[in-house]
Motif scaffolding. Structure first.
Motif, PDB file in Angstrom:
ATOM      1  N   ASP A  12      11.226 -41.730  18.737  1.00 48.17           N
ATOM      2  CA  ASP A  12      11.713 -41.717  20.116  1.00 48.17           C
ATOM      3  C   ASP A  12      10.757 -42.454  21.050  1.00 48.17           C
ATOM      4  OD1 ASP A  12      13.996 -40.379  19.457  1.00 48.17           O
ATOM      5  OD2 ASP A  12      13.282 -38.399  20.115  1.00 48.17           O
ATOM      6  N   MET A  13       9.439 -42.253  20.876  1.00 49.57           N
ATOM      7  CA  MET A  13       8.472 -42.951  21.731  1.00 49.57           C
ATOM      8  C   MET A  13       8.467 -44.449  21.435  1.00 49.57           C
ATOM      9  SD  MET A  13       5.192 -40.345  22.106  1.00 49.57           S
ATOM     10  CE  MET A  13       5.095 -39.889  20.380  1.00 49.57           C
ATOM     11  N   ALA A  14       8.492 -44.810  20.169  1.00 49.76           N
ATOM     12  CA  ALA A  14       8.454 -46.226  19.809  1.00 49.76           C
ATOM     13  C   ALA A  14       9.702 -46.959  20.283  1.00 49.76           C
ATOM     14  CB  ALA A  14       8.300 -46.375  18.295  1.00 49.76           C
ATOM     15  N   ALA A  15      10.837 -46.264  20.267  1.00 48.58           N
ATOM     16  CA  ALA A  15      12.107 -46.878  20.668  1.00 48.58           C
ATOM     17  C   ALA A  15      12.316 -46.871  22.177  1.00 48.58           C
ATOM     18  CB  ALA A  15      13.254 -46.158  19.970  1.00 48.58           C
ATOM     19  N   GLY A  16      11.459 -46.186  22.902  1.00 46.14           N
ATOM     20  CA  GLY A  16      11.581 -46.165  24.354  1.00 46.14           C
ATOM     21  C   GLY A  16      12.423 -45.028  24.895  1.00 46.14           C
ATOM     22  N   ARG A  17      12.787 -44.077  24.055  1.00 45.76           N
ATOM     23  CA  ARG A  17      13.576 -42.937  24.532  1.00 45.76           C
ATOM     24  C   ARG A  17      12.727 -41.829  25.122  1.00 45.76           C
ATOM     25  NH1 ARG A  17      16.380 -44.492  19.806  1.00 45.76           N
ATOM     26  NH2 ARG A  17      15.187 -43.019  18.516  1.00 45.76           N
ATOM     27  N   ALA A  18      11.414 -41.928  24.945  1.00 46.86           N
ATOM     28  CA  ALA A  18      10.491 -40.936  25.503  1.00 46.86           C
ATOM     29  C   ALA A  18       9.200 -41.656  25.887  1.00 46.86           C
ATOM     30  CB  ALA A  18      10.207 -39.836  24.483  1.00 46.86           C
ATOM     31  N   PRO A  19       8.505 -41.155  26.913  1.00 47.36           N
ATOM     32  CA  PRO A  19       7.230 -41.785  27.294  1.00 47.36           C
ATOM     33  C   PRO A  19       6.207 -41.665  26.166  1.00 47.36           C
ATOM     34  CG  PRO A  19       8.006 -40.248  28.992  1.00 47.36           C
ATOM     35  CD  PRO A  19       8.842 -40.010  27.781  1.00 47.36           C
ATOM     36  N   VAL A  20       5.373 -42.676  26.036  1.00 44.29           N
ATOM     37  CA  VAL A  20       4.276 -42.604  25.073  1.00 44.29           C
ATOM     38  C   VAL A  20       3.122 -41.844  25.713  1.00 44.29           C
ATOM     39  CG1 VAL A  20       5.024 -44.768  24.047  1.00 44.29           C
ATOM     40  CG2 VAL A  20       3.188 -44.787  25.757  1.00 44.29           C
TER      41      VAL A  20
END
Length: 575
Positions: A12-20
Motif C-alpha cells: 500500500d505504501m509503495a503503490a501510493g495508497r498510504a503515506p510512507v
C-alpha cells in the motif's frame, strides 16, 4: 519473521495508497547492484526500503548532499574480544555505521557451553544491531587443554534452526577436515543440511589440502595474510574475509589484491577488536578508508562492506538499498574519509555524529557469571623443579602471536626450582572451570616484566587463568584477585593489587560502558609498561591471552603443561 502481516502495508505504501514513514531527499545513494551513484528521493516504510520516488510521508530527511550507503556488515567477529557486553558492543559499532555482524561466540561457549550461546542470542535479540550467530565449531578448540564445555553436533543441533543463527563458526580444526574426522564432518553437515554457511579458518593451507578443505563446502577464510593466499581461495570459490582487528591487521597487505574480477568474493571483518581501537579508528568504516587509500574503487569497497557479506551469510533482506530490503543505511560525508554522520536501523535513527541516540537494553543472566572455579592454591602452586639448569623456554616475538622454541641455561634455587631472572619470567596456567587443580608452569623470554605479576581469564581458547610473574607471591595475589572479581585482568606488585578490570560475564566481558572499560584498560597498559617494565614491543594482556593457544607455533602452555605445536605433543620444561 512472518512476512504476511507486513506485506499489505508495504504494498500500500509503495503503490501510493498510504503515506510512507520517511522520505530521504538530497542523498547520493550508493547502488551496489549497478555500481553507480543514484540521486533520487528514497521512500521508506515499515522498516523497509520502498523505492526511489517522492511520496506523501510522515517524516522527511534532508541528506544535504551526503552519500547514503547500505548499513555496514562485519563478516566475522568475536564480540567477547571487545571486552564489553553485547549491548555495549552495539553502542560502539552502531555509531560507526555497522548495522549487522556475524558473531562467532566461540569464547563464551568455551566457558559456558550452550548457556553461553543462549545468553548471546538473548542479549542481542532486542538490539538495533542485527547480530547473527555462527555456532562455534571447535569447543573445546583442542584436546590438549581443559575447557568449560564440550559441544558436539548434537548439542549444536539444538540451536542451528534458530533464524538468527547464520551457520557454523570458523572450522579451526582443519586437520580434522582433511582426515575426514567423523565429529568434524557431522558439524559441517549439520549446517549444510539446513542451507547455512560454514565459516572457515585455514592458515597456511594450500594446494590439494586447501582444495580438500573447500570440497567440504567451507565457504570462507579470514586467515589470509598474503595476496597469493587470497587469490588461491577465491579461485576455489571461497569468500575471503579481509581482516583488520586489534592484533591481526591484514587490510593493507590484502587490499591491493582486490580486482574488478574478484571483488565480489571479498568481505570485510574485524575478528577481534578492542574498544579503544573502535573508539579511535572505527569499525568497518575503517576498512573502507584503508581499502580506498590502497586504490580500491569506493563503490566497490562499499559493496564489499555490505552486499557481499549479506550474500555470503544468507542475509537476503540486507546489504543493499533496494525495495523490500531492511532499511539499514548510513550517511557519510564522502567516499574517502567515510565520516559517519547518521545511522538508521530498520528505518529508525539510531546514531548521530558518533553517538547512539536510542536505548540499548543490557541483558543479565546468572548462567554466565561466577565462572571462576579453582581449587585453592598454596604457596607452592607455581614451583617449577628442573632436573638440570637447561630448560625449554617460550620466546616471545614482538607484535606477533607466534613464539620461538628456545633452550636456555636458567637460574635455579637450592632445591632445584627455577627462579626468574636474566630476562626470564615464570608463566602459569590455572584450570578455572571445574576446579581440577591443574596448573601448568613454564618459562617465557622477551616479556620484560619485573617486580610483579599480570593475570587474566581471557586466555584463548579455553579461557583458563594465565598468569606471568617474576615472583610466586604476586602471582598468587593476582590469581586470587581474579577469583574475587569473577574474572578479568589484574596487575599486582609488592603483594597488592595495582589495578584490575573486572570481567564478570564469563570472565570475558564487562558490564560497564565501553568508554569506561577503554579508560581502565589504557590505565592498566600504562602501569604494565611503566611500573612493571613490560616491553613496549609487547601488548601485555593480549600476548598472555594467546600464550595458552596450542595451535599457533611453536611452544605454548596449557593447564596440562608445555605444548610443542610443531609436533602436536606435550613436552617437558626441563631438557
Amino acid at each position: 519473521m512472518t512476512y504476511r502481516p507486513l506485506l499489505n502495508d508495504l504494498v500500500d505504501m509503495a503503490a501510493g495508497r498510504a503515506p510512507v514513514d520517511l522520505v530521504v531527499r538530497n542523498a547520493r545513494i550508493v547502488d551496489v547492484f549497478s555500481q553507480r551513484i543514484v540521486e533520487a528521493p528514497l521512500a521508506i516504510g515499515g522498516g523497509r526500503f520502498l523505492g526511489f520516488f517522492e511520496a506523501e510521508a510522515h517524516a522527511t530527511l534532508d541528506a544535504e548532499g551526503r552519500y547514503l550507503l547500505p548499513g555496514l556488515i562485519d563478516g566475522h567477529v568475536h564480540i567477547e574480544s571487545s571486552l564489553v557486553s553485547p549491548a555495549q558492543f552495539a553502542r560502539l559499532v552502531l555509531a560507526r555505521g555497522t548495522t549487522a555482524v556475524i558473531a562467532d561466540p566461540h569464547e563464551i561457549a568455551n566457558v559456558c557451553g550452550l548457556a553461553g550461546l543462549r545468553y548471546m542470542l538473548d542479549a542481542t535479540r532486542d538490539l538495533p544491531l542485527d547480530v547473527r550467530l555462527a555456532l562455534p565449531s571447535c569447543v573445546p578448540a583442542t584436546p590438549f587443554e581443559n575447557a568449560g564445555a564440550v559441544l558436539d553436533a548434537a548439542a549444536l543441533a539444538t540451536l542451528m534452526d534458530d533464524p538468527r543463527v547464520a551457520g557454523l563458526g570458523e572450522m579451526m580444526n582443519f586437520p580434522g577436515v582433511l582426515a575426514g574426522d567423523a565429529d568434524v564432518l557431522d558439524k559441517i553437515a549439520l549446517a549444510l543440511d539446513r542451507g547455512k554457511t560454514v565459516d572457515g579458518h585455514s592458515p597456511g593451507l594450500a594446494g590439494r589440502d586447501l582444495a580438500t578443505y573447500a570440497a567440504a563446502r567451507i565457504a570462507t577464510d579470514h586467515e589470509c595474510t598474503t595476496v597469493e593466499e587470497m587469490h588461491e581461495r577465491i579461485a576455489l570459490g571461497m569468500y575471503v574475509l579481509l581482516r583488520e582487528g586489534s592484533a591481526a591487521r591484514d587490510m593493507a597487505r590484502l587490499a591491493p589484491g582486490i580486482t574488478p574480477g574478484n571483488a565480489r568474493r571479498c568481505v570485510f571483518c574485524t575478528d577481534d577488536r578492542q574498544p579503544a581501537d573502535i573508539l579511535r579508528d572505527g569499525h568497518i568504516d575503517n576498512h573502507l578508508r584503508i581499502a580506498v587509500s590502497h586504490g580500491v574503487d569506493p563503490v566497490t569497497a562499499v559493496t564489499i562492506a555490505t552486499l557481499n557479506a549479506a550474500e555470503c551469510f544468507g542475509l537476503r533482506d540486507r546489504g543493499a538499498v533496494a525495495p523490500g530490503r531492511v532499511a539499514d543505511f548510513v550517511l557519510v560525508d564522502d567516499l574517502t574519509g567515510f565520516a559517519v554522520r547518521k545511522v538508521y536501523a530498520a528505518g529508525r535513527l539510531v546514531a548521530r555524529d558518533g553517538a547512539v541516540v536510542v536505548d540499548l537494553p543490557d541483558h543479565a543472566d546468572p548462567a554466565v557469571r561466577d565462572t571462576v572455579n579453582i581449587r585453592p592454591l598454596d604457596d607452592t602452586a607455581f614451583r617449577l623443579p628442573l632436573p638440570t639448569g637447561l630448560a625449554r623456554v617460550i620466546g616471545l616475538q614482538p607484535h606477533s602471536l607466534l613464539t620461538d622454541a628456545l633452550e636456555r641455561d636458567v637460574p635455579r634455587d637450592a632445591s632445584g626450582c627455577f627462579t626468574p631472572g636474566d630476562g626470564l619470567v615464570k608463566l602459569a596456567v590455572v584450570e578455572r572451570h571445574k576446579a581440577t587443580g591443574n596448573v601448568g608452569v613454564g618459562i617465557i623470554e622477551g616479556y620484560g616484566l619485573r617486580g610483579g605479576a599480570v593475570a587474566t581469564t581471557v586466555a584463548h581458547d579455553s579461557h583458563n587463568i594465565v598468569v606471568a610473574g617474576d615472583n610466586e607471591a604476586d602471582m598468587l595475589v593476582a590469581v586470587r584477585e581474579l577469583e574475587r572479581t569473577g574474572g578479568g585482568i589484574t596487575l599486582c606488585a609488592g603483594g597488592r593489587v595495582l589495578a584490575s578490570l573486572p570481567l564478570p560475564v564469563a570472565g570475558l566481558m564487562s558490564d560497564r560502558p565501553a568508554t569506561e572499560v577503554s579508560a581502565t584498560f589504557a590505565q592498566m597498559l600504562s602501569i604494565a609498561h611503566e611500573t612493571l617494565h613490560i616491553s613496549r614491543d609487547i601488548e601485555p594482556f593480549m600476548t598472555l591471552s594467546f600464550l595458552t593457544l596450542p595451535v599457533i607455533p611453536a611452544l605454548k602452555l596449557t593447564d596440562r603443561g608445555l605444548f610443542d605445536v610443531r609436533t602436536f605433543s606435550f613436552t617437558t620444561v626441563g631438557v
